[in-house]
Design an enzyme around this catalytic site. Structure first.
Site, mmCIF file in Angstrom:
data_model
loop_
_atom_site.group_PDB
_atom_site.id
_atom_site.type_symbol
_atom_site.label_atom_id
_atom_site.label_comp_id
_atom_site.label_asym_id
_atom_site.label_seq_id
_atom_site.Cartn_x
_atom_site.Cartn_y
_atom_site.Cartn_z
ATOM 1 N N ARG A 23 42.801 -5.475 -54.377
ATOM 2 C CA ARG A 23 42.937 -6.750 -54.275
ATOM 3 C C ARG A 23 41.619 -7.346 -53.760
ATOM 4 N NH1 ARG A 23 47.570 -7.266 -50.883
ATOM 5 N NH2 ARG A 23 48.889 -7.027 -53.068
ATOM 6 N N HIS A 48 40.162 -10.676 -55.451
ATOM 7 C CA HIS A 48 39.865 -12.030 -54.562
ATOM 8 C C HIS A 48 38.381 -12.388 -54.287
ATOM 9 C CE1 HIS A 48 44.091 -12.131 -52.817
ATOM 10 N NE2 HIS A 48 43.929 -12.324 -53.991
ATOM 11 N N ASN A 107 44.444 -15.257 -48.405
ATOM 12 C CA ASN A 107 43.902 -13.859 -47.583
ATOM 13 C C ASN A 107 44.152 -13.663 -46.176
ATOM 14 O OD1 ASN A 107 42.215 -13.205 -49.838
ATOM 15 N ND2 ASN A 107 40.432 -14.670 -48.977
ATOM 16 N N HIS A 118 49.617 -5.415 -59.848
ATOM 17 C CA HIS A 118 50.795 -5.742 -58.942
ATOM 18 C C HIS A 118 51.632 -4.311 -59.234
ATOM 19 C CE1 HIS A 118 50.330 -10.120 -58.128
ATOM 20 N NE2 HIS A 118 49.372 -9.451 -57.493
#
Length: 320
Positions: A63, A67, A95, A195
């Protein structure tokens, strides 16, 4: 006026594609072969130890890379702490309280610099490599990571909040969010498959389990026992039913209307992405092959190369 606006859109797309292509052309999988031949081996060993200690860490490291790339390109900006000149992206709502793994990145940076004898490997490259190694450690596919990214000297909380997709987005909003970064619908479906590992906080899925109708009622009831309507924002639930394994259970869950997040169920809700979700739900080989390609595209989003940026000594702050 209309034709001028259309020309402007085409020009913007051309410039974006040119910047991405030029940056990518300077990246190479052999970038550290001479300056630090033990770099990749060192990163892998720390990642494997971290994931073995805590399965959730694999999802966290994946992740971070995602991001990071969605803000101002894959430049390590997400790792910068707040300072008088830095408004840390760690404090962005996407975040804050959810982005993890910074200590592991610090550990990797120290180990790599020791192996290299000096700061040679960028924090941005570390994020790209740990994303791959985390997926592999949890049984997923591997891919060739092109290296040579340099680190940003700035970060932007506002840009993070504007660009990192929220779990409340609709399918059309998700498609637009990805398209802005040069990623298409297929990339959206494939990268969302990340995910298949990890957890999410109650605050991110409360709206889905109490307000949406496109969710299995028994599944919603189960999640409501974890996530009350009031309080419990930090309570965790798995993003899919086999959260410690990188597999296609995520897509099977979407087909069964058992997505944890609203944005995930949007990928299988009578829209243009349904067919691809259904294919991946029973075809692991296709998912793995496409995930490799999409992760390479993700890592290619506007990297800093050449003399741009810097190689940070400490991933949390810019060099003095």
């Amino acid at each position: 006026m209309a034709s001028r606006g259309f020309f402007s859109v085409i020009l913007h797309a051309f410039v974006f594609a040119t910047v991405v292509t030029l940056g990518f052309s300077q990246l190479s999988p052999n970038y550290y072969d001479y300056s630090c031949p033990n770099a990749l081996r060192t990163i892998k060993s720390v990642v494997e130890a971290a994931v073995q200690k805590e399965n959730r860490m694999g999802a966290s490291l994946l992740r971070l890379h995602f991001h990071d790339c969605f803000v101002n390109g894959c430049d390590g900006s997400i790792l910068l702490d707040s300072s008088p000149i830095i408004d840390s992206e760690k404090n962005a709502r996407q975040n804050n309280q959810s982005a993890r793994g910074f200590e592991v990145v610090d550990e990797i940076k120290q180990a790599v610099d020791a192996a290299c004898g000096k700061p040679v490997v960028s924090c941005a490259d570390i994020l790209a490599v740990v994303a791959r190694d985390s997926v592999v450690a949890l049984g997923g596919p591997t891919w060739e990571v092109k290296l040579g990214r340099r680190d940003s000297t700035t970060a932007s909380r506002a840009a993070a909040e504007a660009n990192i997709p929220l779990p409340t987005l609709s399918l059309s909003e998700l498609i637009t969010s990805f398209r802005i970064h040069g990623l298409d619908e297929k990339d959206l479906v494939v990268l969302s498959g990340g995910h298949t590992i990890g957890f999410a906080h109650c605050a991110t899925f409360r709206g889905h389990i109490y307000n949406d109708s496109n969710i299995d009622p028994n599944f919603a009831q189960y999640l409501q026992s974890i996530c009350p309507q009031n309080g419990g924002d930090e309570n965790l639930a798995p993003l899919d039913s086999t959260t410690a394994n990188f597999d296609v259970a995520y897509y099977s869950n979407l087909v069964q209307k058992k997505a944890l997040l609203h944005s995930d169920q949007e990928l299988f809700n009578g829209g243009s992405t349904d067919a691809l979700v259904k294919q991946y739900s029973y075809n692991t080989q296709a998912f793995f092959a496409d995930f490799r390609n999409s992760m390479i595209k993700l890592g290619n989003i506007q990297p800093l190369t050449g003399h741009q940026g810097e190689i940070r000594v400490n991933c949390r702050k810019v060099n003095c």
